[in-house]
Design an enzyme around this catalytic site. Structure first.
Site, PDB file in Angstrom:
ATOM      1  N   THR A 154       0.827  -1.215   0.000  1.00 60.42           N
ATOM      2  CA  THR A 154       0.000   0.000   0.000  1.00 60.42           C
ATOM      3  C   THR A 154       0.859   1.262   0.000  1.00 60.42           C
ATOM      4  OG1 THR A 154      -1.696  -1.192   1.235  1.00 60.42           O
ATOM      5  CG2 THR A 154      -1.841   1.197   1.256  1.00 60.42           C
ATOM      6  N   GLY A 193       2.825  -3.150   8.333  1.00 56.87           N
ATOM      7  CA  GLY A 193       3.069  -3.497   9.729  1.00 56.87           C
ATOM      8  C   GLY A 193       4.514  -3.927   9.924  1.00 56.87           C
ATOM      9  N   GLU A 438      -6.165  -5.906   4.040  1.00 58.73           N
ATOM     10  CA  GLU A 438      -6.263  -7.068   3.147  1.00 58.73           C
ATOM     11  C   GLU A 438      -7.418  -6.934   2.168  1.00 58.73           C
ATOM     12  OE1 GLU A 438      -2.829  -9.158   3.710  1.00 58.73           O
ATOM     13  OE2 GLU A 438      -4.308  -9.053   2.129  1.00 58.73           O
TER      14      GLU A 438
HETATM   15  C1  LIG Z   1      -2.957 -10.130  13.811  1.00 58.80           C
HETATM   16  C2  LIG Z   1      -2.648  -9.090  12.780  1.00 58.80           C
HETATM   17  C3  LIG Z   1      -3.858  -8.640  12.027  1.00 58.80           C
HETATM   18  C4  LIG Z   1      -3.580  -7.506  11.058  1.00 58.80           C
HETATM   19  C5  LIG Z   1      -2.927  -7.977   9.749  1.00 58.80           C
HETATM   20  C6  LIG Z   1      -3.083  -6.915   8.703  1.00 58.80           C
HETATM   21  C7  LIG Z   1      -2.330  -7.305   7.454  1.00 58.80           C
HETATM   22  C8  LIG Z   1      -2.725  -6.414   6.327  1.00 58.80           C
HETATM   23  C9  LIG Z   1      -2.022  -6.448   5.181  1.00 58.80           C
HETATM   24  C10 LIG Z   1      -2.468  -5.676   4.024  1.00 58.80           C
HETATM   25  O1  LIG Z   1      -3.439  -4.956   4.062  1.00 58.80           O
HETATM   26  S1  LIG Z   1      -1.532  -5.960   2.631  1.00 58.80           S
HETATM   27  C11 LIG Z   1      -2.311  -5.003   1.397  1.00 58.80           C
HETATM   28  C12 LIG Z   1      -3.663  -5.600   1.007  1.00 58.80           C
HETATM   29  N1  LIG Z   1      -4.146  -4.944  -0.152  1.00 58.80           N
HETATM   30  C13 LIG Z   1      -5.170  -5.415  -0.873  1.00 58.80           C
HETATM   31  O2  LIG Z   1      -5.822  -6.386  -0.538  1.00 58.80           O
HETATM   32  C14 LIG Z   1      -5.461  -4.672  -2.156  1.00 58.80           C
HETATM   33  C15 LIG Z   1      -6.856  -4.960  -2.661  1.00 58.80           C
HETATM   34  N2  LIG Z   1      -6.913  -4.822  -4.116  1.00 58.80           N
HETATM   35  C16 LIG Z   1      -6.874  -5.945  -4.938  1.00 58.80           C
HETATM   36  O3  LIG Z   1      -6.838  -7.067  -4.524  1.00 58.80           O
HETATM   37  C17 LIG Z   1      -6.950  -5.686  -6.433  1.00 58.80           C
HETATM   38  O4  LIG Z   1      -6.470  -4.479  -6.788  1.00 58.80           O
HETATM   39  C18 LIG Z   1      -8.387  -5.801  -6.961  1.00 58.80           C
HETATM   40  C19 LIG Z   1      -9.302  -4.936  -6.141  1.00 58.80           C
HETATM   41  C20 LIG Z   1      -8.794  -7.210  -6.862  1.00 58.80           C
HETATM   42  C21 LIG Z   1      -8.463  -5.302  -8.377  1.00 58.80           C
HETATM   43  O5  LIG Z   1      -7.463  -5.931  -9.108  1.00 58.80           O
HETATM   44  P1  LIG Z   1      -7.088  -5.359 -10.543  1.00 58.80           P
HETATM   45  O6  LIG Z   1      -7.435  -3.908 -10.614  1.00 58.80           O
HETATM   46  O7  LIG Z   1      -5.703  -5.753 -10.816  1.00 58.80           O
HETATM   47  O8  LIG Z   1      -7.949  -6.112 -11.580  1.00 58.80           O
HETATM   48  P2  LIG Z   1      -9.469  -6.417 -11.752  1.00 58.80           P
HETATM   49  O9  LIG Z   1      -9.880  -5.883 -13.101  1.00 58.80           O
HETATM   50  O10 LIG Z   1     -10.339  -6.067 -10.612  1.00 58.80           O
HETATM   51  O11 LIG Z   1      -9.370  -7.988 -11.824  1.00 58.80           O
HETATM   52  C22 LIG Z   1      -8.729  -8.546 -12.986  1.00 58.80           C
HETATM   53  C23 LIG Z   1      -8.809 -10.026 -12.884  1.00 58.80           C
HETATM   54  O12 LIG Z   1      -7.957 -10.455 -11.825  1.00 58.80           O
HETATM   55  C24 LIG Z   1      -8.688 -11.251 -10.914  1.00 58.80           C
HETATM   56  N3  LIG Z   1      -8.117 -11.056  -9.594  1.00 58.80           N
HETATM   57  C25 LIG Z   1      -8.065  -9.897  -8.900  1.00 58.80           C
HETATM   58  N4  LIG Z   1      -7.478 -10.106  -7.710  1.00 58.80           N
HETATM   59  C26 LIG Z   1      -7.138 -11.417  -7.665  1.00 58.80           C
HETATM   60  C27 LIG Z   1      -6.504 -12.250  -6.688  1.00 58.80           C
HETATM   61  N5  LIG Z   1      -6.113 -11.770  -5.498  1.00 58.80           N
HETATM   62  N6  LIG Z   1      -6.304 -13.543  -6.992  1.00 58.80           N
HETATM   63  C28 LIG Z   1      -6.708 -14.038  -8.179  1.00 58.80           C
HETATM   64  N7  LIG Z   1      -7.348 -13.327  -9.156  1.00 58.80           N
HETATM   65  C29 LIG Z   1      -7.547 -12.026  -8.871  1.00 58.80           C
HETATM   66  C30 LIG Z   1     -10.094 -10.736 -11.015  1.00 58.80           C
HETATM   67  O13 LIG Z   1     -11.014 -11.675 -10.564  1.00 58.80           O
HETATM   68  C31 LIG Z   1     -10.201 -10.488 -12.489  1.00 58.80           C
HETATM   69  O14 LIG Z   1     -10.388 -11.712 -13.122  1.00 58.80           O
HETATM   70  P3  LIG Z   1     -11.384 -11.784 -14.398  1.00 58.80           P
HETATM   71  O15 LIG Z   1     -12.744 -11.448 -13.845  1.00 58.80           O
HETATM   72  O16 LIG Z   1     -10.860 -10.725 -15.350  1.00 58.80           O
HETATM   73  O17 LIG Z   1     -11.246 -13.183 -14.860  1.00 58.80           O
HETATM   74  C1  LIG Z   2      -4.598  -2.018  10.513  1.00 56.80           C
HETATM   75  C2  LIG Z   2      -4.096  -1.967   9.099  1.00 56.80           C
HETATM   76  C3  LIG Z   2      -2.972  -2.714   8.749  1.00 56.80           C
HETATM   77  C4  LIG Z   2      -2.482  -2.663   7.438  1.00 56.80           C
HETATM   78  N1  LIG Z   2      -1.344  -3.379   7.125  1.00 56.80           N
HETATM   79  C5  LIG Z   2      -0.844  -3.288   5.859  1.00 56.80           C
HETATM   80  C6  LIG Z   2       0.366  -3.978   5.521  1.00 56.80           C
HETATM   81  O1  LIG Z   2       0.964  -4.644   6.361  1.00 56.80           O
HETATM   82  N2  LIG Z   2       0.855  -3.845   4.253  1.00 56.80           N
HETATM   83  C7  LIG Z   2       0.216  -3.093   3.295  1.00 56.80           C
HETATM   84  O2  LIG Z   2       0.697  -3.018   2.175  1.00 56.80           O
HETATM   85  N3  LIG Z   2      -0.963  -2.441   3.586  1.00 56.80           N
HETATM   86  C8  LIG Z   2      -1.483  -2.524   4.843  1.00 56.80           C
HETATM   87  N4  LIG Z   2      -2.650  -1.854   5.150  1.00 56.80           N
HETATM   88  C9  LIG Z   2      -3.286  -1.002   4.125  1.00 56.80           C
HETATM   89  C10 LIG Z   2      -4.569  -1.643   3.602  1.00 56.80           C
HETATM   90  O3  LIG Z   2      -4.264  -2.762   2.826  1.00 56.80           O
HETATM   91  C11 LIG Z   2      -5.318  -0.577   2.775  1.00 56.80           C
HETATM   92  O4  LIG Z   2      -5.749   0.429   3.668  1.00 56.80           O
HETATM   93  C12 LIG Z   2      -6.530  -1.212   2.073  1.00 56.80           C
HETATM   94  O5  LIG Z   2      -6.086  -2.031   1.018  1.00 56.80           O
HETATM   95  C13 LIG Z   2      -7.491  -0.160   1.525  1.00 56.80           C
HETATM   96  O6  LIG Z   2      -6.837   0.696   0.616  1.00 56.80           O
HETATM   97  P1  LIG Z   2      -6.896   2.288   0.863  1.00 56.80           P
HETATM   98  O7  LIG Z   2      -6.584   2.532   2.277  1.00 56.80           O
HETATM   99  O8  LIG Z   2      -6.063   2.928  -0.174  1.00 56.80           O
HETATM  100  O9  LIG Z   2      -8.409   2.671   0.649  1.00 56.80           O
HETATM  101  P2  LIG Z   2      -9.072   3.041  -0.792  1.00 56.80           P
HETATM  102  O10 LIG Z   2      -8.808   1.949  -1.754  1.00 56.80           O
HETATM  103  O11 LIG Z   2      -8.693   4.426  -1.124  1.00 56.80           O
HETATM  104  O12 LIG Z   2     -10.625   2.972  -0.410  1.00 56.80           O
HETATM  105  C14 LIG Z   2     -11.221   4.108   0.194  1.00 56.80           C
HETATM  106  C15 LIG Z   2     -12.696   4.020  -0.100  1.00 56.80           C
HETATM  107  O13 LIG Z   2     -12.900   4.064  -1.501  1.00 56.80           O
HETATM  108  C16 LIG Z   2     -13.771   2.998  -1.907  1.00 56.80           C
HETATM  109  N5  LIG Z   2     -13.350   2.391  -3.190  1.00 56.80           N
HETATM  110  C17 LIG Z   2     -12.082   2.193  -3.576  1.00 56.80           C
HETATM  111  N6  LIG Z   2     -12.064   1.555  -4.766  1.00 56.80           N
HETATM  112  C18 LIG Z   2     -13.359   1.326  -5.106  1.00 56.80           C
HETATM  113  C19 LIG Z   2     -14.001   0.683  -6.205  1.00 56.80           C
HETATM  114  N7  LIG Z   2     -13.310   0.139  -7.203  1.00 56.80           N
HETATM  115  N8  LIG Z   2     -15.347   0.631  -6.216  1.00 56.80           N
HETATM  116  C20 LIG Z   2     -16.061   1.157  -5.189  1.00 56.80           C
HETATM  117  N9  LIG Z   2     -15.515   1.773  -4.124  1.00 56.80           N
HETATM  118  C21 LIG Z   2     -14.186   1.856  -4.087  1.00 56.80           C
HETATM  119  C22 LIG Z   2     -13.600   1.945  -0.831  1.00 56.80           C
HETATM  120  O14 LIG Z   2     -14.784   1.222  -0.738  1.00 56.80           O
HETATM  121  C23 LIG Z   2     -13.286   2.716   0.417  1.00 56.80           C
HETATM  122  O15 LIG Z   2     -14.458   2.973   1.156  1.00 56.80           O
HETATM  123  C24 LIG Z   2      -3.142  -1.867   6.460  1.00 56.80           C
HETATM  124  C25 LIG Z   2      -4.277  -1.129   6.809  1.00 56.80           C
HETATM  125  C26 LIG Z   2      -4.758  -1.177   8.116  1.00 56.80           C
HETATM  126  C27 LIG Z   2      -5.977  -0.370   8.473  1.00 56.80           C
END
Ligand SMILES: CCCCCCC/C=C/C(=O)SCCNC(=O)CCNC(=O)[C@H](O)C(C)(C)COP(=O)(O)OP(=O)(O)OC[C@H]1O[C@@H](n2cnc3c(N)ncnc32)[C@H](O)[C@@H]1OP(=O)(O)O
Ligand SMILES: Cc1cc2nc3c(=O)[nH]c(=O)nc-3n(C[C@H](O)[C@H](O)[C@H](O)COP(=O)(O)OP(=O)(O)OC[C@H]3O[C@@H](n4cnc5c(N)ncnc54)[C@H](O)[C@@H]3O)c2cc1C
Length: 615
Positions: A154, A193, A438
């Site tokens: 992110t 994190g 996530e």
């Molecule tokens: C005890 C501790 C607790 C705390 C732990 C906290 C840990 C936190 C860590 C984090 O937050 S790490 C960062 C996490 N970030 C995300 O999850 C980002 C979310 N965004 C996405 O996953 C992708 O951007 C999206 C929203 C899925 C969009 O992907 P994109 O823009 O690249 O393409 P699309 O047009 O939407 O999809 C194209 C195609 O790809 C398929 N697809 C998308 N994601 C996946 C996947 N993960 N695996 C497999 N396939 C995927 C999607 O279904 C589309 O397929 P088709 O429909 O075209 O066949």
């Molecule tokens: C406690 C915590 C731990 C984290 N740990 C990690 C980590 O270890 N590593 C890491 O890389 N990241 C980490 N993150 C970041 C986290 O993965 C992002 O905050 C999360 O993926 C959401 O992205 P964003 O914050 O940019 O929100 P945005 O994507 O900007 O979303 C903001 C708002 O816009 C809306 N929106 C966005 N896109 C769309 C769409 N296509 N259609 C409709 N609505 C939409 C959403 O619904 C949301 O309400 C952490 C976050 C938190 C809170």
């Protein structure tokens, strides 16, 4: 009751168990231990878990009696001490990193032990996306805490839209290196994190450029701090992002990389690589670099999201049998608040939800492991889209429902539910993060909705009317998200029913759990009544029957409610709750714990003088 005026400030505990909670446990209608075994996956696993818990709970390093009175730095330093001590224990006791004991240890300690991203995301991602040589090089160092890793994906400007990530990694064939840059402020990695103070290495997710072409998001191992004095390396600026809603003990950080060079070997290359001449080679699905998120979403269900609601149910239901307030029947004793139908209507559907989600998460983890093997050993990616769609939908639904459920439990405990000492506010602010990390839930629901017929019809009719694809998709998104939730709910109820059908050899626990299965399903219908009426699946009369049935089920659950939450087998050390302890002495604990508040420390004389001078 002692005569008015003749009581002493509790300097000691009332002995034994509060009689109001003791009376709830005298005649359960089911063998509590067998439900505990079922939830653990068998009696042996229950024994192992308890063994691990006893070792952890008997080690003062893991004690958190003062957890509600620490500064942020004290919380962080305490979590690091616990992480180092856990690693020492695992070595002393021979607990393998991928073994059952370690799994239970990390589950018991959760985010209260530092390096959650290191252990839960950094290491698993290398194992899934790295080749054997990379796994052999980095994983032992990481497991031994010789390096600490984070998962840096992110950025300040992008979290959801991964194709919008701005960090670039450009291959330079002249020196066989990648050069990493962040072109602008919004490119700064923000949130990872374990990054703010701990990490020595980062898995940087960035857009790969080679031979002048962008190949999309890939993962790169980048050293960011010295292994000698922990100072940041040249081209690296790193720090903590500041206070958050919870996870104060976690150093979520920011990272700036400017012209940082890494060797070609540092790109995780199980499914894609850059040849020495700069040629990009891809093996398997375009989206395999997103696989780490799928695995983390799946793991978090049973490791983080469901336990939050389970603990909240334990606290709220135990408290509700020792809290007497008002009178159902004039002239009688004050009533246990769990005897009010409204309290049952708040809490028992949450309890049923914990069991429904537990069985769903168990089944889904089995499916996820099956797909992992298909991909890794056979290069078969055919199940990846379904795994992604369902993991995204389940993570969104379970985190939404568990967050709302914890808040319902908190509110059901009145003023004491608003005290941090109850453990409920922290459970809420912690699990609320899972609606965002996530994968933000709205976006995750829309990923699930790609499978679903009705929403598809509306989408099709818009497209056939000539509307652009992206306009049609967005204008259908509300319906798509609803369809995704319904699809996941159907899957969960179906799984619960199938789980019950496999319990015919244990009629006593099948009977009590069947009541919860019915309660979960009927509560789901009532929560979405407008959908069932709108689509003609039910009449108003049938809905009345559902309401009456739910009421009867609440009465059935009442007599076993405390035994059902006891079956979760959480120790008082894990609940961190003054009002939810096993012995039910809520008032004594609230009073004693409050004495630890710094506000109750002896007022310094200088302050006393200052205060008295202003009166
Ligand atoms: C005890 C501790 C607790 C705390 C732990 C906290 C840990 C936190 C860590 C984090 O937050 S790490 C960062 C996490 N970030 C995300 O999850 C980002 C979310 N965004 C996405 O996953 C992708 O951007 C999206 C929203 C899925 C969009 O992907 P994109 O823009 O690249 O393409 P699309 O047009 O939407 O999809 C194209 C195609 O790809 C398929 N697809 C998308 N994601 C996946 C996947 N993960 N695996 C497999 N396939 C995927 C999607 O279904 C589309 O397929 P088709 O429909 O075209 O066949
Ligand atoms: C406690 C915590 C731990 C984290 N740990 C990690 C980590 O270890 N590593 C890491 O890389 N990241 C980490 N993150 C970041 C986290 O993965 C992002 O905050 C999360 O993926 C959401 O992205 P964003 O914050 O940019 O929100 P945005 O994507 O900007 O979303 C903001 C708002 O816009 C809306 N929106 C966005 N896109 C769309 C769409 N296509 N259609 C409709 N609505 C939409 C959403 O619904 C949301 O309400 C952490 C976050 C938190 C809170």
């Amino acid at each position: 009751m002692s005569a008015p005026g003749h009581w002493s400030v509790p300097g000691h505990w009332s002995s034994g168990v509060n009689p109001d909670i003791h009376s709830e446990r005298t005649s359960p209608s089911f063998p509590v231990e067998r439900v505990t075994n079922l939830l653990d996956g068998g009696a042996e696993l229950t024994a192992t878990r308890r063994h691990v818990e006893s070792i952890i709970n008997s080690d003062s390093t893991f004690s958190q009696d003062d957890r509600y009175f620490l500064t942020r730095v004290e919380q962080y330093e305490g979590s690091v001490r616990r992480a180092v001590r856990l690693r020492e224990k695992m070595k002393e006791l021979g607990w393998a990193d991928n073994g059952t004991e370690a799994m239970f240890a990390f589950r018991v300690l959760g985010a209260d032990v530092a390096f959650g991203i290191h252990n839960g995301v950094f290491i698993p991602t290398i194992k899934e996306l790295g080749i054997e040589a990379q796994i052999a090089k980095w994983v032992p160092l990481a497991q031994d805490l010789q390096i600490i890793g984070t998962y840096a994906q992110t950025e300040l400007g992008h979290g959801t839209y991964l194709r919008g990530l701005e960090t670039t990694v450009t291959f330079d064939p002249s020196n066989q290196e990648f050069v990493i840059n962040m072109p602008r402020l919004s490119s700064i990695k923000w949130w990872p994190g374990d990054l703010g103070r701990s990490a020595t290495h980062a898995l940087v997710l960035a857009q790969l450029y080679t031979q002048g072409k962008c190949q999309g998001m890939h993962a790169f191992i980048v050293q960011i701090r010295s292994l000698v004095d922990h100072s940041s390396l040249p081209g690296v600026t790193v720090g903590d992002i500041g206070p958050k809603m919870n996870f104060d003990q976690v150093d979520n950080g920011f990272l700036i990389l400017q012209n940082v060079h890494i060797p070609r070997e540092n790109m995780l290359c199980r499914y894609s690589e850059v040849s020495p001449d700069g040629t990009y080679v891809k093996r398997g699905s375009d989206r395999i670099n997103y696989f780490s998120m799928v695995l983390t979403r799946t793991r978090l269900l049973s490791a983080e999201i469901i336990p939050a609601l389970a603990k909240a149910c334990v606290i709220a239901i135990r408290y509700s049998v020792v809290r007497r307030q008002s009178k159902l029947k004039p002239g009688e004793m004050e009533t246990k608040i769990l005897d009010y139908q409204m309290q049952q209507q708040k809490l028992f559907p949450q309890l049923a939800t914990v069991f429904a989600f537990h069985f769903m998460a168990s089944s889904f983890e089995a499916f996820c492991n099956q797909v992992k093997v298909q991909i890794k050993s056979k290069g078969d990616f055919s199940s990846l889209p379904e795994l992604h769609a369902l993991s995204a939908g389940l993570k969104a639904l379970l985190s939404d429902v568990c967050s709302a459920g914890v808040e319902t439990c908190r509110r059901a405990c009145g003023g004491h539910g608003y005290s941090l000492l109850s453990g409920l506010p922290s459970l809420y602010t912690r699990v609320a993060g899972s609606c965002t990390y996530e994968g933000e839930n709205t976006v995750m629901q829309l990923q699930t909705a790609r499978l679903i017929k009705n929403a598809g019809f509306q989408l099709q009719s818009l497209l056939q009317s000539g509307v652009e694809q992206y306009v049609a998709w967005d204008s259908t998104s509300i319906l798509l998200a609803q369809a995704a939730i319904a699809h996941c709910q159907y899957t969960i109820v179906n799984n619960f029913v199938e789980t019950m059908s496999r319990l015919q050899h244990e009629p006593e626990i099948q009977q009590v759990l069947q009541v919860l299965c019915d309660l979960y399903a009927l509560s789901g219908i009532l929560a979405n009544a407008e959908e069932f009426l709108h689509d003609g699946y039910m009449t108003g009369h049938q809905l009345d029957l559902v309401t009456a049935s739910q009421r009867d089920l609440l009465t059935c659950v009442r007599k076993d409610a405390v035994s059902l939450v006891d079956a979760f087998d959480y120790s008082d050390q894990q609940l961190h709750s003054a009002i939810g302890s096993y012995d039910g002495h809520a008032y004594q604990r609230l009073f004693e714990w409050a004495q630890k508040a710094p506000m109750n420390a002896k007022v310094p004389f200088a302050l006393f003088l200052a205060l008295s001078s202003c009166c």
